[in-house]
Design a protein around this motif. Structure first.
Motif, mmCIF file in Angstrom:
data_model
loop_
_atom_site.group_PDB
_atom_site.id
_atom_site.type_symbol
_atom_site.label_atom_id
_atom_site.label_comp_id
_atom_site.label_asym_id
_atom_site.label_seq_id
_atom_site.Cartn_x
_atom_site.Cartn_y
_atom_site.Cartn_z
ATOM 1 N N ILE A 16 31.521 8.097 3.196
ATOM 2 C CA ILE A 16 31.919 8.355 1.776
ATOM 3 C C ILE A 16 31.058 7.376 0.997
ATOM 4 O O ILE A 16 30.371 7.591 0.504
ATOM 5 N N GLY A 49 27.451 7.639 -0.615
ATOM 6 C CA GLY A 49 26.585 7.298 -2.138
ATOM 7 C C GLY A 49 26.537 6.659 -2.389
ATOM 8 O O GLY A 49 25.071 6.666 -2.698
ATOM 9 N N THR A 75 34.541 9.672 -7.721
ATOM 10 C CA THR A 75 33.717 10.280 -8.660
ATOM 11 C C THR A 75 32.493 10.419 -8.345
ATOM 12 O O THR A 75 31.387 10.858 -7.874
ATOM 13 N N TRP A 85 30.491 8.476 -5.579
ATOM 14 C CA TRP A 85 29.868 8.540 -5.398
ATOM 15 C C TRP A 85 30.036 10.080 -4.614
ATOM 16 O O TRP A 85 28.658 10.421 -4.146
ATOM 17 N N LEU A 86 30.158 11.149 -4.498
ATOM 18 C CA LEU A 86 30.813 12.097 -4.736
ATOM 19 C C LEU A 86 28.796 12.515 -5.988
ATOM 20 O O LEU A 86 28.069 13.625 -5.200
#
Length: 295
Positions: free
Chosen positions: A9, A13, A137, A139-140
């Motif tokens: 993840i 990102g 957060t 990365w999202l």
């Protein structure tokens, strides 16, 4: 397993930033057949613009205004420095973009100063949990914003008049001219789009860690992304950027345990190692168009 998923993840990102920059490279290349080396400076300028505008307006409005501002700067660069070079050898124009990159960075560095300039973003290093997985957060946010921009970009190329003109000019400039397409407009629009994407990428680079004079180096990782995906493939730029980000993140997490003999910080060079491997196997990239020359 949890660590692996979190590393992936994180890589996606960071890879989103590389993908945005790679898209800018590819858009300009498809329109002009020139690799623009001015993207790193435009990314840095976008990050600095967001940091200043966020002090006056809200952060999200600052991002939009900075994107439009850097798109305008890119349009000026195209009109003043690139348009007069039309018809010159491609490598000459590429060298011009190198000079533009240096000039823009010198100007932007004056606004940065010697210290790290903070972005003022709403995410910082805050984290969110999804079951056993804990991710930052930002990365999202990178993934979501990149997905939206990529979707809008592909819709623009497919369904709008200007997008069709850009596709036509990228396929064959002489034929596009014969059909009434303004190639000059295509050149300008490609630079404007690339500048906007670079500014958004710069914003994400600065989130949580701020902006300094050497931040532009991060943009160089987009070069392996476009080589991996193919210089003339928009989809390849996205996949290449995400792949480079994931590989880099996994090496950061596990190279010290599995291959300590490679030395410290080997993850820094992994994008270029991946690029070399792909070049050895497919010189035109995984999704690039193989050119056939008759002699």
């Amino acid at each position: 397993m949890t660590d692996v998923v979190e590393s992936v993840i994180r890589g996606l990102g960071n890879g989103s930033v590389y993908a945005l920059l790679a898209l800018g490279f590819v858009i300009i290349y498809k329109a002009t057949r020139v690799i623009s080396f001015a993207q790193p400076s435009l990314m840095l300028a976008g990050a600095v613009a967001v940091s200043y505008l966020a002090e006056v307006t809200g952060f999200y409005l600052a991002v939009l205004l900075a994107g439009l501002l850097i798109a305008g700067v890119a349009l000026v660069i195209e009109r003043v420095a690139i348009r007069p070079m039309v018809g010159r050898p491609f490598f000459v124009v590429a060298i011009i973009t190198l000079g533009v990159d240096v000039v823009v960075r010198v100007v932007v560095n004056a606004f940065i100063g010697r210290d790290v300039r903070q972005m003022g973003d709403p995410w910082g290093f805050t984290q969110v949990s999804f079951g056993p997985f804990v991710v930052q957060t930002r990365w999202l946010a990178m993934l979501v914003v990149t997905a939206v921009l990529v979707g809008l970009l592909f819709a623009f190329f497919r369904y709008t008049r200007y997008g069709l003109a850009m596709r036509a000019a990228a396929f064959d400039q002489e034929t596009a001219l014969a059909q009434g397409v303004s190639v000059g407009m295509v050149f300008a629009l490609s630079w404007g789009l690339a500048g906007f994407l670079a500014a958004i990428a710069g914003m994400f680079v600065g989130t949580g860690q701020g902006v300094e004079q050497l931040t532009w180096i991060i943009a160089l990782k987009a070069l392996p992304a476009i080589i991996v995906g193919g210089l003339d493939s928009l989809g390849g730029a996205v996949v290449g950027g995400l792949a480079i980000g994931v590989v880099e993140s996994l090496f950061q997490s596990y190279q010290g345990q599995l291959a300590p003999w490679l030395g410290q910080n080997f993850a820094v060079v992994t994008p270029y190692v991946v690029m070399l491997v792909v070049l050895l196997i497919r010189p035109y990239g995984l999704w690039g168009t193989k050119e056939v020359e008759r002699v």
